[in-house]
Design a protein around this motif. Structure first.
Motif, short mmCIF file in Angstrom:
data_model
loop_
_atom_site.label_atom_id
_atom_site.label_comp_id
_atom_site.label_asym_id
_atom_site.label_seq_id
_atom_site.Cartn_x
_atom_site.Cartn_y
_atom_site.Cartn_z
N SER A 84 0.85 -1.19 0.00
CA SER A 84 0.00 0.00 0.00
C SER A 84 0.89 1.24 0.00
CB SER A 84 -0.89 0.02 1.24
OG SER A 84 -0.09 0.14 2.41
N ALA A 85 0.25 2.37 -0.21
CA ALA A 85 1.00 3.63 -0.14
C ALA A 85 1.51 3.85 1.29
CB ALA A 85 0.10 4.79 -0.58
N ARG A 86 0.65 3.52 2.26
CA ARG A 86 1.06 3.75 3.64
C ARG A 86 2.26 2.88 4.02
NH1 ARG A 86 -2.84 4.20 8.90
NH2 ARG A 86 -1.30 5.23 10.24
N PHE A 111 -2.60 14.09 4.17
CA PHE A 111 -3.43 12.92 4.51
C PHE A 111 -3.25 12.59 5.98
CE2 PHE A 111 -4.03 8.13 3.82
CZ PHE A 111 -5.40 8.22 3.62
N ASN A 114 -0.87 9.91 7.25
CA ASN A 114 0.55 10.25 7.12
C ASN A 114 1.00 11.06 8.34
OD1 ASN A 114 0.38 9.09 4.61
ND2 ASN A 114 0.48 11.01 3.46
N CYS A 157 1.25 15.96 -0.35
CA CYS A 157 0.24 15.15 -1.05
C CYS A 157 -0.07 15.88 -2.34
CB CYS A 157 -1.03 15.02 -0.21
SG CYS A 157 -0.87 13.86 1.12
N VAL A 159 -2.14 15.28 -4.75
CA VAL A 159 -3.58 15.50 -4.66
C VAL A 159 -4.00 14.84 -3.35
CG1 VAL A 159 -5.85 15.03 -5.67
CG2 VAL A 159 -3.89 15.46 -7.17
N GLY A 160 -4.75 15.53 -2.53
CA GLY A 160 -5.15 14.96 -1.24
C GLY A 160 -6.33 14.02 -1.38
N SER A 161 -6.79 13.52 -0.25
CA SER A 161 -7.85 12.53 -0.25
C SER A 161 -9.23 13.17 -0.14
CB SER A 161 -7.61 11.57 0.92
OG SER A 161 -8.70 10.74 1.11
N ASP A 186 3.52 12.21 -1.90
CA ASP A 186 2.48 11.18 -1.82
C ASP A 186 1.67 11.28 -3.11
OD1 ASP A 186 0.02 9.91 -1.49
OD2 ASP A 186 -0.16 10.43 0.62
N ALA A 188 -0.55 8.94 -4.12
CA ALA A 188 -1.65 7.98 -4.09
C ALA A 188 -2.84 8.45 -4.93
CB ALA A 188 -2.09 7.72 -2.65
N GLN A 189 -3.14 9.77 -4.89
CA GLN A 189 -4.29 10.28 -5.65
C GLN A 189 -3.88 10.92 -6.97
OE1 GLN A 189 -7.32 9.70 -5.29
NE2 GLN A 189 -7.68 9.33 -3.13
N THR A 206 -0.07 4.21 -5.02
CA THR A 206 -0.77 2.94 -5.04
C THR A 206 -1.34 2.66 -6.42
OG1 THR A 206 -2.67 1.76 -4.15
CG2 THR A 206 -2.81 4.13 -4.14
N ARG A 208 -4.26 1.09 -7.02
CA ARG A 208 -5.69 0.80 -7.14
C ARG A 208 -6.60 1.99 -7.43
NH1 ARG A 208 -5.23 1.46 -1.63
NH2 ARG A 208 -6.80 2.86 -0.76
N LYS A 209 -6.09 3.20 -7.38
CA LYS A 209 -7.00 4.34 -7.52
C LYS A 209 -7.12 4.76 -9.00
CE LYS A 209 -6.36 5.60 -2.70
NZ LYS A 209 -5.79 6.54 -1.72
#
Ligand SMILES: *Cc1c(COP(=O)(O)O)cnc(C)c1O
Length: 364
Positions: A84-86, A111, A114, A157, A159-161, A186, A188-189, A206, A208-209
């Motif tokens: 995972s990203a985390r 995030f 984080n 980040c 792009v944030g969550s 980060d 992830a997004q 990650t 999966r997004k």
């Protein structure tokens, strides 16, 4: 009618969704080719033994890693994989030769989990000033701050969550490097969503997004010439998942990554324009922010639970999947719960119309 000219192509590569899926920021829908590649490898592992099956696919895995590397502006030998990203961030913070009480500067869209990782290690965290009401980092102010003080690293980040704001990472990297401060991003997004060649020292994300690869595959890339050395060992890997991610990246590159970024930005704009002024919901990004992640602040007086109830009604009564995003995702940005809408390339005009109609009746 698809919002994007790429909609039909994206749609035809996948199963028909059971509902209108506007939730790529949680997990994008994988293509049939991605799923086929993963399951074929799992069968091969049973047939040939997992390590032989991995050796058989060594060339493919190497090519996939090179493709991912080029997408994020690194080289293949700089990449390692986690689940995972985390987990990638944890691996970084464990392997990085940081001073004991490190200082990290972050943007307001940081995030929440984080921040927990930083806090757990006793880092002192300082939020960077915003340059506007939307929460873009004020890069000029950052440049000024760096003349007086240098943190051990800057963590952004991209792009944030819970906001579609795209942070100006290349400019942040430029001013940080001028002050010899390393930058960790980060992604992830952002990976598969917006341009991700940024010059940063370390990036992670990650599958999966927005890349619409499988769950359970995260990546970390550390520049060999980064401003601080990192020692990260490899670990046991979900190789079928990595092959699936490889197909997802190849699909992105076949269509053309710049084209996908442009189309996703156009989808974000169409979504914001369609939902603007509906009921008393408030769009929280500029209409033309170049991302497909759209957040809506609830009507005045709404509690977090009301936003969750709206999300549930959209799913159960209207057949539209979105996220009610609570403030733990970006605790420095406030305590509001927002509705997060994150359709991929297959968003249709009618989906947005149905969403707008439903929100209007919920949003007096
Ligand atoms: C989803 C997300 C993460 C965490 O990714 P995992 O793979 O679930 O660990 C990190 N940062 C941001 C901005 C995210 O949206």
């Amino acid at each position: 009618m698809y919002v994007s000219v790429l909609g039909e192509h994206f749609h035809r590569a996948r199963l028909n969704p059971a509902m209108t899926h506007l939730d790529s920021a949680s997990a994008g829908r994988s293509s049939n080719a991605v799923i086929g590649t993963i399951s074929a490898h799992l069968w091969r592992e049973a047939e040939r033994g997992s390590y032989v099956a991995a050796d058989d696919r060594a060339d493919e895995l190497a090519r996939d890693t090179r493709d991912l590397a080029s997408l994020i502006g690194h080289t293949a030998d700089e990449i390692t994989f986690r689940e995972s990203a985390r987990a990638a961030l944890r691996a970084l913070l464990t392997g990085w030769s940081l001073p004991v009480s490190s200082t990290v500067w972050v943007a307001k869209n940081e995030f929440g989990p984080n921040l927990v990782e930083f806090d757990r290690r006793g880092y002192s965290v300082r939020p960077l000033p915003d340059g506007d009401v939307y929460g873009h980092v004020d890069v000029d102010a950052l440049e000024n701050m760096l003349q007086f003080e240098q943190p051990d690293f800057i963590h952004i980040c991209h792009v944030g969550s819970m906001s579609g704001v795209v942070q100006p990472v290349p400019r942040i990297v430029e001013v940080a490097h001028a002050a010899r401060v390393p930058v960790v991003v980060d992604m992830a997004q952002s990976v598969g969503h917006v341009p991700t060649v940024t010059g940063a020292d370390v990036v992670y994300g990650t599958s999966r997004k927005w890349l619409t690869g499988p769950r359970g595959v995260g990546f970390l890339a550390v520049r060999r010439d980064s401003l601080r050395s990192v020692d990260i060992d490899s670990s046991e890997a979900f190789l079928a998942g990595r092959l699936g991610l490889g197909v997802a990246v190849a699909e992105l590159q076949q269509v053309g990554q710049q084209r996908v970024y442009r189309e996703l930005a156009a989808i974000g704009r169409a979504t914001r324009e369609r939902l603007d002024g509906i009921g008393s919901w408030e769009i929280l990004e500029p209409a033309d922010e170049p991302s497909a992640l759209v957040t809506l602040g609830p009507p005045p007086g709404w509690q977090s639970s009301d936003v969750h109830a709206a999300r549930d009604r959209l799913f159960e009564e209207v057949g539209i999947l979105v996220t009610a995003a609570d403030s733990w995702r970006a605790p420095l940005a406030g305590d509001q719960t927002v509705l997060r809408i994150s359709g991929h390339l297959d968003v249709q005009r009618e989906d947005l119309d149905r969403l707008a109609d439903a929100l209007r009746t919920m949003g007096y």
